[in-house]
Design an enzyme around this catalytic site. Sequence first.
Site, PDB file in Angstrom:
ATOM      1  N   GLU A 331       0.814  -1.220   0.000  1.00 51.55           N
ATOM      2  CA  GLU A 331       0.000   0.000   0.000  1.00 51.55           C
ATOM      3  C   GLU A 331       0.851   1.276   0.000  1.00 51.55           C
ATOM      4  O   GLU A 331       0.324   2.367  -0.177  1.00 51.55           O
ATOM      5  CB  GLU A 331      -0.910   0.028   1.257  1.00 51.55           C
ATOM      6  N   LYS A 443      -0.384 -11.031  23.624  1.00 50.65           N
ATOM      7  CA  LYS A 443      -1.061 -10.296  24.709  1.00 50.65           C
ATOM      8  C   LYS A 443      -1.131 -11.212  25.923  1.00 50.65           C
ATOM      9  O   LYS A 443      -1.997 -12.068  26.022  1.00 50.65           O
ATOM     10  CB  LYS A 443      -2.441  -9.843  24.256  1.00 50.65           C
ATOM     11  N   TRP A 448       1.924  -6.511  26.658  1.00 50.54           N
ATOM     12  CA  TRP A 448       2.271  -6.931  25.306  1.00 50.54           C
ATOM     13  C   TRP A 448       3.705  -7.464  25.266  1.00 50.54           C
ATOM     14  O   TRP A 448       4.624  -6.850  25.812  1.00 50.54           O
ATOM     15  CB  TRP A 448       2.176  -5.750  24.335  1.00 50.54           C
TER      16      TRP A 448
HETATM   17  P1  AMP Z   1       3.705  -6.504   2.023  1.00 53.72           P
HETATM   18  O1  AMP Z   1       2.621  -5.589   1.646  1.00 53.72           O
HETATM   19  O2  AMP Z   1       3.446  -7.919   1.682  1.00 53.72           O
HETATM   20  O3  AMP Z   1       5.034  -6.054   1.513  1.00 53.72           O
HETATM   21  O4  AMP Z   1       3.804  -6.486   3.618  1.00 53.72           O
HETATM   22  C1  AMP Z   1       3.968  -5.305   4.354  1.00 53.72           C
HETATM   23  C2  AMP Z   1       4.280  -5.618   5.784  1.00 53.72           C
HETATM   24  O5  AMP Z   1       5.578  -6.212   5.894  1.00 53.72           O
HETATM   25  C3  AMP Z   1       4.357  -4.414   6.679  1.00 53.72           C
HETATM   26  O6  AMP Z   1       3.084  -3.967   7.077  1.00 53.72           O
HETATM   27  C4  AMP Z   1       5.189  -4.946   7.844  1.00 53.72           C
HETATM   28  O7  AMP Z   1       4.407  -5.691   8.749  1.00 53.72           O
HETATM   29  C5  AMP Z   1       6.151  -5.878   7.160  1.00 53.72           C
HETATM   30  N1  AMP Z   1       7.445  -5.193   6.983  1.00 53.72           N
HETATM   31  C6  AMP Z   1       7.912  -4.600   5.879  1.00 53.72           C
HETATM   32  N2  AMP Z   1       9.149  -4.108   6.090  1.00 53.72           N
HETATM   33  C7  AMP Z   1       9.475  -4.386   7.371  1.00 53.72           C
HETATM   34  C8  AMP Z   1      10.611  -4.134   8.200  1.00 53.72           C
HETATM   35  N3  AMP Z   1      11.694  -3.512   7.751  1.00 53.72           N
HETATM   36  N4  AMP Z   1      10.571  -4.568   9.476  1.00 53.72           N
HETATM   37  C9  AMP Z   1       9.489  -5.213   9.958  1.00 53.72           C
HETATM   38  N5  AMP Z   1       8.394  -5.490   9.233  1.00 53.72           N
HETATM   39  C10 AMP Z   1       8.382  -5.082   7.952  1.00 53.72           C
END
Ligand code: AMP
Length: 548
Positions: A331, A443, A448
């Site tokens: 997004e 939780k 948390w």
């Molecule tokens: P996607 O749309 O499949 O790329 O997933 C996005 C999600 O990946 C985000 O909302 C995060 O939860 C996770 N994400 C992306 N980059 C990171 C990061 N550097 N560290 C932790 N989580 C990440």
Amino acid sequence: MLSTMQDVPLTVTRILHHGMTIHGRSRITTWTGEAEPHRRSFAEAGARATQLANALRDELGVNRSDAVATLMWNNAEHVEAYLAIPSMGAVLHTLNLRLPAEQLVWIVNHAADRVVLVNGSLLPLLAPLLPHLPTVEHIVVAGPGDRSLLDGAAPQVHEYEELIAGRPTTFDWPELDERTAAAMCYTSGTTGDPKGVVYSHRSIYLHSMQVNMAESMGLTEKDTTLVVVPQFHVNAWGLPHATFMTGVNMLMPDRFLQPGPLAEMIERERPTHAAAVPTIWQGLLAEVTAHPRDLSSMASVTIGGSACPPSLMEAYDKLGVRLCHAWGMTETSPLGTMSNPPAGLSAEEEWPYRLTQGRFPAGVEARLAGPGGDFLPWDGESAGELEVRGPWIAGAYYGGASGEPFRPEDKFTADGWLKTGDVGVISPDGFLTLTDRAKDVIKSGGEWISSVELENALMAHPEVAEAAVVAVPDDKWGERPLATVVLREGAKADFETLRAFLAESIAKWQLPERWALVPAVPKTSVGKFDKKVIRKQYADGELDVTHL
Ligand code: AMP
């Protein structure tokens, strides 16, 4: 008062024209698995993209706003599609080749794709789906693969090279409104149906400029970037369009994504930068530990998609490769943050900054929503759900050919911000540290526990190859952490040892009681830990759990 400035639309067409002329000598190198990779200049790729646009319009009847899908690896032809399809006013729809068949079918039908560009090696995946894809009229096949798999298929079949050969290398590109759709990508959809994000020409143009800024990836014509992150995963994090803007050379692995070939292409082609999720870098590290290779040409590596364990960053520092953490989502195009530390710090002072997800660029506004709907201070301590807005952030999801865009309440606020579903803190100087996905937080008795913190601490143990922690139901506390661990070959550590190791950095009440050894952590289609699967394995009694 109105400005006196020209109002030139920000379009992919302009990126195409700029790249193929001003940076015509830059190159796209595609790995072939043979002695020599395939090399093509930006000038050639731009000319071929123009021929492709002519072919799609004149031969296949593609109109403006039609969705044209790609089911392809990272390679020069896929870059040509990235440039041609949006520039002619159609919509590039990248398909995730690791999705289960039924999700792919759902997505193609929802997007009403009329054409699918496919690599020959992926025909075994596409061919069985075709009877379920009524909107697909044409298949265009590029690269090696068994064409007989398409015998008897309903759509018309074309060869990519034959289709574009001899076509004009000019096109009367339409003057597009910069707000029209250029590309679309569906979220990985771990819950419910996948949701389509539709990028505009303007969002891609501005995002490309941000990717190119020194504070982000900051690459120039002198660089070569190894684009491991798939072109179907948020447009390869924007790299194909961004590099065409600045003449950065691209090294494309095609289907050779295993650690061995990746190590070989790095040693032979000496890229200065690379981009991929942590799983890829874990695999490559194991490979070069067993068979040493010189990776040091990669001055910087962009790592994101899931949290980068500090131990991984340390290990690459020792190899002369600096991992730079970035956060984003489908997004958010995806660049949301990058962790380049502030100026003037020693390596030691930089370290805590490098471990964060990073700072927001000027185009991304952020706020933290607390549990009661209040907004939390940027004090490095108050944890809340991250909300963002900006010119390359989605404001709605695609409603399908006949539907309206929709804004689910759990994803968008009433005042139009994107609810990321990520929980974290922001420091006073604007660095984001994510503690968890909202749905993965454990939780326990009203408090948390961060699953990511436990995983990072576990993966710092020299005998642990991978570790994933999930919340499981607990009669007394509501939820407690379950640690699933993959040990390195020949490792001797037992759970007591690992628990004692965790206790050195983690509060006692957060330490897991439930432990299970697993052969591998299940991964999603884009290489992230698939915690939904682990929770299900636990619920179904499939894990051999030890209670400490
Ligand atoms: P996607 O749309 O499949 O790329 O997933 C996005 C999600 O990946 C985000 O909302 C995060 O939860 C996770 N994400 C992306 N980059 C990171 C990061 N550097 N560290 C932790 N989580 C990440």
